[in-house]
Structures are given as structure tokens and as C-alpha cells.
Design a protein around this motif. Structure first.
Motif, PDB file in Angstrom:
ATOM      1  N   SER A  37     -13.087  21.501  22.618  1.00  0.00           N
ATOM      2  CA  SER A  37     -12.039  20.701  23.251  1.00  0.00           C
ATOM      3  C   SER A  37     -12.746  19.673  24.138  1.00  0.00           C
ATOM      4  CB  SER A  37     -11.105  21.575  24.077  1.00  0.00           C
ATOM      5  OG  SER A  37     -11.814  22.274  25.076  1.00  0.00           O
ATOM      6  N   VAL A  38     -12.259  18.434  24.086  1.00  0.00           N
ATOM      7  CA  VAL A  38     -12.922  17.318  24.758  1.00  0.00           C
ATOM      8  C   VAL A  38     -11.917  16.575  25.627  1.00  0.00           C
ATOM      9  CG1 VAL A  38     -14.263  15.200  24.443  1.00  0.00           C
ATOM     10  CG2 VAL A  38     -14.522  17.098  22.812  1.00  0.00           C
ATOM     11  N   GLY A  39     -12.232  16.450  26.908  1.00  0.00           N
ATOM     12  CA  GLY A  39     -11.412  15.679  27.825  1.00  0.00           C
ATOM     13  C   GLY A  39     -12.005  14.304  28.047  1.00  0.00           C
ATOM     14  N   LEU A  40     -11.157  13.384  28.496  1.00  0.00           N
ATOM     15  CA  LEU A  40     -11.587  12.005  28.717  1.00  0.00           C
ATOM     16  C   LEU A  40     -11.243  11.555  30.128  1.00  0.00           C
ATOM     17  CD1 LEU A  40     -10.349  10.209  25.467  1.00  0.00           C
ATOM     18  CD2 LEU A  40     -12.725  10.778  26.050  1.00  0.00           C
ATOM     19  N   GLY A  41     -12.211  10.877  30.762  1.00  0.00           N
ATOM     20  CA  GLY A  41     -11.937  10.158  31.994  1.00  0.00           C
ATOM     21  C   GLY A  41     -12.003   8.677  31.696  1.00  0.00           C
ATOM     22  N   GLY A  42     -11.260   7.891  32.446  1.00  0.00           N
ATOM     23  CA  GLY A  42     -11.287   6.455  32.228  1.00  0.00           C
ATOM     24  C   GLY A  42     -12.706   5.918  32.341  1.00  0.00           C
ATOM     25  N   SER A  43     -13.166   5.189  31.317  1.00  0.00           N
ATOM     26  CA  SER A  43     -14.540   4.692  31.338  1.00  0.00           C
ATOM     27  C   SER A  43     -14.721   3.557  30.347  1.00  0.00           C
ATOM     28  CB  SER A  43     -15.526   5.809  31.006  1.00  0.00           C
ATOM     29  OG  SER A  43     -16.824   5.281  30.856  1.00  0.00           O
ATOM     30  N   VAL A  44     -15.028   2.382  30.850  1.00  0.00           N
ATOM     31  CA  VAL A  44     -15.394   1.264  29.986  1.00  0.00           C
ATOM     32  C   VAL A  44     -16.735   1.553  29.316  1.00  0.00           C
ATOM     33  CG1 VAL A  44     -16.022  -1.198  29.996  1.00  0.00           C
ATOM     34  CG2 VAL A  44     -14.033  -0.406  31.302  1.00  0.00           C
ATOM     35  N   SER A  45     -17.646   2.198  30.038  1.00  0.00           N
ATOM     36  CA  SER A  45     -18.984   2.502  29.494  1.00  0.00           C
ATOM     37  C   SER A  45     -18.906   3.354  28.234  1.00  0.00           C
ATOM     38  CB  SER A  45     -19.835   3.213  30.547  1.00  0.00           C
ATOM     39  OG  SER A  45     -20.007   2.413  31.688  1.00  0.00           O
ATOM     40  N   VAL A  46     -18.042   4.372  28.245  1.00  0.00           N
ATOM     41  CA  VAL A  46     -17.888   5.247  27.075  1.00  0.00           C
ATOM     42  C   VAL A  46     -17.425   4.434  25.874  1.00  0.00           C
ATOM     43  CG1 VAL A  46     -16.554   7.182  26.127  1.00  0.00           C
ATOM     44  CG2 VAL A  46     -17.518   7.346  28.429  1.00  0.00           C
ATOM     45  N   GLY A  47     -16.522   3.490  26.100  1.00  0.00           N
ATOM     46  CA  GLY A  47     -16.090   2.620  25.012  1.00  0.00           C
ATOM     47  C   GLY A  47     -17.189   1.691  24.542  1.00  0.00           C
ATOM     48  N   GLN A  48     -17.953   1.146  25.486  1.00  0.00           N
ATOM     49  CA  GLN A  48     -18.985   0.165  25.132  1.00  0.00           C
ATOM     50  C   GLN A  48     -20.088   0.744  24.262  1.00  0.00           C
ATOM     51  OE1 GLN A  48     -20.030  -1.257  29.071  1.00  0.00           O
ATOM     52  NE2 GLN A  48     -18.934  -3.181  28.732  1.00  0.00           N
ATOM     53  N   ILE A  49     -20.416   2.018  24.429  1.00  0.00           N
ATOM     54  CA  ILE A  49     -21.478   2.586  23.594  1.00  0.00           C
ATOM     55  C   ILE A  49     -20.954   3.063  22.241  1.00  0.00           C
ATOM     56  CG2 ILE A  49     -22.816   3.229  25.647  1.00  0.00           C
ATOM     57  CD1 ILE A  49     -22.181   6.202  24.890  1.00  0.00           C
ATOM     58  N   GLY A  50     -19.629   3.018  22.042  1.00  0.00           N
ATOM     59  CA  GLY A  50     -19.045   3.442  20.775  1.00  0.00           C
ATOM     60  C   GLY A  50     -18.592   4.886  20.758  1.00  0.00           C
ATOM     61  N   SER A  77       0.296  12.957  30.730  1.00  0.00           N
ATOM     62  CA  SER A  77      -0.049  13.829  31.863  1.00  0.00           C
ATOM     63  C   SER A  77      -0.560  15.183  31.400  1.00  0.00           C
ATOM     64  CB  SER A  77       1.176  14.025  32.766  1.00  0.00           C
ATOM     65  OG  SER A  77       1.544  12.815  33.368  1.00  0.00           O
ATOM     66  N   GLU A  78       0.059  15.723  30.360  1.00  0.00           N
ATOM     67  CA  GLU A  78      -0.377  17.032  29.859  1.00  0.00           C
ATOM     68  C   GLU A  78      -1.779  16.948  29.267  1.00  0.00           C
ATOM     69  OE1 GLU A  78      -0.517  21.023  29.047  1.00  0.00           O
ATOM     70  OE2 GLU A  78       0.786  19.886  30.392  1.00  0.00           O
ATOM     71  N   ARG A  79      -2.099  15.885  28.596  1.00  0.00           N
ATOM     72  CA  ARG A  79      -3.449  15.744  28.031  1.00  0.00           C
ATOM     73  C   ARG A  79      -4.487  15.596  29.138  1.00  0.00           C
ATOM     74  NH1 ARG A  79      -2.762  12.125  22.478  1.00  0.00           N
ATOM     75  NH2 ARG A  79      -1.114  13.422  21.584  1.00  0.00           N
ATOM     76  N   ARG A  80      -4.143  14.904  30.213  1.00  0.00           N
ATOM     77  CA  ARG A  80      -5.057  14.821  31.352  1.00  0.00           C
ATOM     78  C   ARG A  80      -5.303  16.216  31.934  1.00  0.00           C
ATOM     79  NH1 ARG A  80      -5.442   9.304  33.464  1.00  0.00           N
ATOM     80  NH2 ARG A  80      -3.948   8.012  32.345  1.00  0.00           N
ATOM     81  N   ARG A  81      -4.233  16.999  32.059  1.00  0.00           N
ATOM     82  CA  ARG A  81      -4.374  18.370  32.584  1.00  0.00           C
ATOM     83  C   ARG A  81      -5.255  19.219  31.673  1.00  0.00           C
ATOM     84  NH1 ARG A  81       1.214  17.758  33.391  1.00  0.00           N
ATOM     85  NH2 ARG A  81       1.709  17.395  35.583  1.00  0.00           N
ATOM     86  N   GLN A  82      -5.001  19.156  30.369  1.00  0.00           N
ATOM     87  CA  GLN A  82      -5.782  19.946  29.422  1.00  0.00           C
ATOM     88  C   GLN A  82      -7.246  19.513  29.401  1.00  0.00           C
ATOM     89  OE1 GLN A  82      -4.792  22.748  27.853  1.00  0.00           O
ATOM     90  NE2 GLN A  82      -2.937  22.450  29.088  1.00  0.00           N
ATOM     91  N   GLY A  83      -7.485  18.235  29.666  1.00  0.00           N
ATOM     92  CA  GLY A  83      -8.859  17.759  29.740  1.00  0.00           C
ATOM     93  C   GLY A  83      -9.649  18.431  30.845  1.00  0.00           C
TER      94      GLY A  83
END
Length: 198
Positions: A37-50, A77-83
């Protein structure tokens, strides 16, 4: 750079140094295992590296993708919590100090929360532009660089979608943290010798 790596490892981080976005992407993939299971935080860097596109298209993981088009605010909101209870949480940082503190501001709070506790591991993509002297410089960078650029980015996106721009410091940067590694090697830092994100 080796002095910084030594400091970060002594603080309890798992540290990897790479030269560019491509190397950061290839290394990041090695931490994402089938069935996770993989959670995400807001990040331009994560997008920039692909890495964000890779995660979205990886079918053998459970991605808690709050950015998916068309989901309701309740599902978001639920996906943020599960992350926050994921096997690994993938994000960037607003600043990394020379003595090993991660400095961040957040709107919803899921990213700053994940640094503190919750996910089994946290994978952080850190461009060289994020490295600062100390916590004071970190918060200065948050307010004068990262928050300003994120507000502009998000308001521009809203305008493109025909929506009213509503982002400001009160709803983009209203939750703050600075943390050091807690459990040894729980937080993985990939230091990239390129400027990434805000």
C-alpha cells in the motif's frame, strides 16, 4: 556532500545520493514492491522524476491516490487517511537542514503527519535546492519560496479549469513541522544533485 550524508545517517535516515532525475526515478522504484500500500504527499519533485506516473500505472500496488480525477471530497479525505497507515509514503520536502531536520508546511496535514508517525516507511525525494542551513532558514524557505510557488501553481490550475482561484497562505501553509528521523531507516532520503520542486 559526504559530511551531510554522514550527519543524516547518524540522525537515523537511510540516505542515497544520485546525480539526476533519471537515477532518482530508477532508485525510487526499488522501494515499491508488489502488494504494497502506497500513500502520497503533495510533491512536485515526485512528479518531476516520473515517479507519480509510475505509481499511478503500477497495477500490483494499492495506491492511495487522492489526486485521481473525478473522486469525491469524501474519497479524497479517506485516501489521505489510508495513506497514513500505508507500507510506504512517497513525498518531497520543503527543506532539509544541514543537521538533519525535515521542515515542511501543509494544507491538509497528511504530509506533515506522515513524517511524524504512521506509514511504515517514508520515501522523500530531495533536490539540492531544498538543502538549507538550519530550521530558521527552512521555515523562511517554506514561506518565501515553496508556499508562494505552490499558491501560484494551484491558482493557475484552478483558472485553467474555469474555477475561482482560492489558494492562499491560510489554506496552503497552515500546518507546520520539523522532524528528525525517529525509527532508524524509517525515512529514506534520495538526495538529487539537481534542483527539483519548490
Amino acid at each position: 556532500m559526504q559530511a551531510l550524508v554522514n550527519t543524516l545517517e547518524n540522525c537515523g535516515y537511510e540516505v542515497h545520493c544520485v546525480s539526476n532525475k533519471s537515477e532518482a526515478f530508477e532508485l525510487s522504484k526499488t522501494f515499491i514492491k508488489s502488494g504494497m500500500s502506497v500513500g502520497l504527499g503533495g510533491s512536485v519533485s515526485v512528479g518531476q522524476i516520473g515517479l507519480l506516473d509510475y505509481l499511478v500505472n503500477k497495477k500490483d500496488i494499492k495506491l492511495q491516490n487522492q489526486y485521481e480525477t473525478g473522486i469525491t471530497m469524501e474519497e479524497n479525505s479517506e485516501r489521505r487517511r489510508q495513506g497514513l497507515v500505508s507500507d510506504i509514503f512517497v513525498t518531497g520536502t520543503n527543506a532539509l537542514t544541514l543537521d538533519g531536520k525535515l521542515v515542511n508546511a501543509d494544507g491538509s496535514g497528511n504530509r506533515v503527519a506522515a513524517f511524524c508517525y504512521g506509514p511504515r516507511r517514508v520515501l522523500v525525494i530531495v533536490g539540492k535546492n531544498k538543502i538549507v542551513k538550519d530550521v530558521e532558514a527552512g521555515f523562511k524557505r517554506v514561506m518565501e519560496v515553496a508556499a508562494v510557488k505552490n499558491i501560484d501553481r494551484m491558482n493557475s490550475k484552478a483558472i485553467e479549469m474555469g474555477k475561482e482561484p482560492r489558494h492562499n497562505l491560510d489554506n496552503i501553509a497552515n500546518k507546520f513541522s520539523w522532524v528528525k528521523a525517529d525509527e532508524k531507516n524509517r525515512i529514506i532520503l534520495i538526495l538529487v544533485d539537481e534542483e527539483l520542486g519548490y
